[in-house]
Design a protein around this motif. Structure first.
Motif, PDB file in Angstrom:
ATOM      1  N   GLY A 148       6.133 -30.690 -35.292  1.00 40.66           N
ATOM      2  CA  GLY A 148       6.760 -30.316 -34.036  1.00 40.66           C
ATOM      3  C   GLY A 148       6.281 -31.148 -32.869  1.00 40.66           C
ATOM      4  N   ALA A 149       7.168 -31.312 -31.886  1.00 41.08           N
ATOM      5  CA  ALA A 149       6.873 -32.186 -30.754  1.00 41.08           C
ATOM      6  C   ALA A 149       5.684 -31.710 -29.942  1.00 41.08           C
ATOM      7  CB  ALA A 149       8.111 -32.309 -29.862  1.00 41.08           C
ATOM      8  N   SER A 150       5.585 -30.412 -29.687  1.00 42.69           N
ATOM      9  CA  SER A 150       4.495 -29.939 -28.823  1.00 42.69           C
ATOM     10  C   SER A 150       3.136 -30.190 -29.458  1.00 42.69           C
ATOM     11  CB  SER A 150       4.682 -28.455 -28.501  1.00 42.69           C
ATOM     12  OG  SER A 150       4.654 -27.674 -29.681  1.00 42.69           O
ATOM     13  N   PHE A 151       3.012 -29.943 -30.759  1.00 43.67           N
ATOM     14  CA  PHE A 151       1.736 -30.163 -31.447  1.00 43.67           C
ATOM     15  C   PHE A 151       1.443 -31.656 -31.542  1.00 43.67           C
ATOM     16  CE2 PHE A 151      -0.840 -29.175 -35.534  1.00 43.67           C
ATOM     17  CZ  PHE A 151      -2.017 -29.148 -34.804  1.00 43.67           C
ATOM     18  N   ALA A 152       2.459 -32.452 -31.876  1.00 45.26           N
ATOM     19  CA  ALA A 152       2.255 -33.893 -31.995  1.00 45.26           C
ATOM     20  C   ALA A 152       1.786 -34.503 -30.682  1.00 45.26           C
ATOM     21  CB  ALA A 152       3.549 -34.560 -32.460  1.00 45.26           C
ATOM     22  N   ASP A 167      13.542 -28.449 -32.133  1.00 46.61           N
ATOM     23  CA  ASP A 167      12.445 -27.491 -32.266  1.00 46.61           C
ATOM     24  C   ASP A 167      12.759 -26.396 -33.272  1.00 46.61           C
ATOM     25  OD1 ASP A 167      10.602 -28.567 -30.516  1.00 46.61           O
ATOM     26  OD2 ASP A 167      11.265 -27.403 -28.799  1.00 46.61           O
ATOM     27  N   ALA A 168      14.009 -26.351 -33.727  1.00 48.15           N
ATOM     28  CA  ALA A 168      14.458 -25.193 -34.522  1.00 48.15           C
ATOM     29  C   ALA A 168      15.212 -25.654 -35.764  1.00 48.15           C
ATOM     30  CB  ALA A 168      15.339 -24.282 -33.667  1.00 48.15           C
ATOM     31  N   PRO A 169      14.496 -26.094 -36.805  1.00 48.43           N
ATOM     32  CA  PRO A 169      15.171 -26.647 -37.986  1.00 48.43           C
ATOM     33  C   PRO A 169      16.089 -25.661 -38.703  1.00 48.43           C
ATOM     34  CG  PRO A 169      12.849 -26.277 -38.432  1.00 48.43           C
ATOM     35  CD  PRO A 169      13.026 -26.109 -36.958  1.00 48.43           C
ATOM     36  N   PHE A 170      15.802 -24.374 -38.567  1.00 50.77           N
ATOM     37  CA  PHE A 170      16.657 -23.399 -39.236  1.00 50.77           C
ATOM     38  C   PHE A 170      17.835 -22.959 -38.358  1.00 50.77           C
ATOM     39  CE2 PHE A 170      12.482 -22.750 -41.386  1.00 50.77           C
ATOM     40  CZ  PHE A 170      12.865 -23.296 -42.610  1.00 50.77           C
ATOM     41  N   ARG A 171      18.052 -23.686 -37.252  1.00 52.19           N
ATOM     42  CA  ARG A 171      19.235 -23.474 -36.421  1.00 52.19           C
ATOM     43  C   ARG A 171      20.081 -24.745 -36.322  1.00 52.19           C
ATOM     44  NH1 ARG A 171      22.006 -20.277 -36.426  1.00 52.19           N
ATOM     45  NH2 ARG A 171      22.818 -20.455 -34.295  1.00 52.19           N
ATOM     46  N   GLU A 172      20.019 -25.571 -37.352  1.00 50.80           N
ATOM     47  CA  GLU A 172      20.856 -26.761 -37.419  1.00 50.80           C
ATOM     48  C   GLU A 172      22.231 -26.340 -37.937  1.00 50.80           C
ATOM     49  OE1 GLU A 172      18.568 -29.181 -40.008  1.00 50.80           O
ATOM     50  OE2 GLU A 172      16.985 -29.547 -38.535  1.00 50.80           O
TER      51      GLU A 172
END
Length: 275
Positions: free
Chosen positions: A92-96, A178-183
């Motif tokens: 995820g972007a925030s952690f990276a 941020d939401a892979p299960f909302r693609e």
């Protein structure tokens, strides 16, 4: 209700931060009684953790003696004549970006992210040259825009070195979510219509940080799946794709080395403040 949502309002993009990563690491080193030693100048983020696991299983890694981050372990290894630092499972972007902030104040000079991604029939690699900003972190670093771009000289140098590799590698855009299960099907079709090559979770945030802080970062996507719509997906190849990934990473480092040797320090493009 405010005209803009909080993610877009009141960001003061060019004002200094109050909470700086070097201050956090100073206190962490004090608490953990760690020496103040720089990390390797080339570091890798491995969101899937497959490279870290493969290197560890081969006995090729050792823990960094000075990495003071509260959330991760930094491992060091040698490959293709270079010393690397690597952090696994930075999803995820925030952690990276949290890790990128800390790595660059700890001695890192080049950061490479090698994530897995979904799209057309795999496997192949993508050098991400721009990322659709469908996440939150980038909006804390740069004014709103559709895409954030990688540093062009760095991309070109890496592509030149990667052209001789056996692995199929393309250059192009990704969709950072941020939401892979909302693609949704509609969102996927929209990205295909815009010639976006893959969907992943880190590149937009990392490239926004790179521009705002003038740091060299390259993001690769190893396209290994079609989002598991059929069984038998997510197969990366030998050693879970780590051998192929390391060859791409080593080529990118050679490109960066050539740039550094040529002259002035690599400086990322900076976005202009809003009018």
């Amino acid at each position: 209700m405010a005209e803009l949502p909080p993610i877009l309002a009141g960001k003061h993009f060019f004002a200094p931060s109050v909470f700086e990563p070097e201050n956090l690491l100073r206190e962490a080193r004090r608490q953990k009684k760690l020496p103040s030693i720089e990390v390797p100048e080339i570091c890798v983020l491995d969101p899937d953790g497959d490279i870290v696991r493969a290197l560890g299983n081969a006995g090729r890694t050792g823990r960094s003696p000075s990495w003071a981050c509260y959330h991760t372990e930094l491992y060091e290894f040698e490959h293709a004549g270079e010393l690397f630092g690597i952090i696994g499972c930075a999803v995820g972007a925030s952690f990276a970006v949290l890790l990128a902030e800390q790595l660059f104040v700890s001695g890192c000079r080049l950061l490479i992210s090698m994530t897995s991604a979904g799209h057309a029939p795999p496997p192949y690699f993508i050098l991400i040259d721009r990322a659709l900003r469908d996440e939150g972190t980038s909006y804390h670093y740069l004014p709103p825009a559709e895409f954030v771009v990688a540093e062009e000289r760095l991309v070109e140098a890496a592509m030149e070195e990667c052209s001789a590799l056996a692995q199929p590698l393309h250059r192009g855009a990704s969709w950072t979510t941020d939401a892979p299960f909302r693609e949704t099907a509609a969102a996927i079709e929209d990205c295909r219509a815009r010639n976006i090559l893959a969907v992943e979770m880190e590149a937009a945030g990392l490239y926004a940080f790179a521009q705002a802080r003038n740091k060299p970062i390259l993001c690769f996507a190893h396209v290994t799946n079609q989002m598991a719509v059929d069984e038998g997906d997510f197969e990366k190849g030998e050693a879970d794709g780590s051998i192929a990934s390391l060859s791409v990473i080593a080529a990118a480092v050679r490109g960066w080395r050539r740039l550094v040797e040529r002259g002035p320090a690599l400086v990322a493009q900076r976005s202009k403040p809003p009018e």
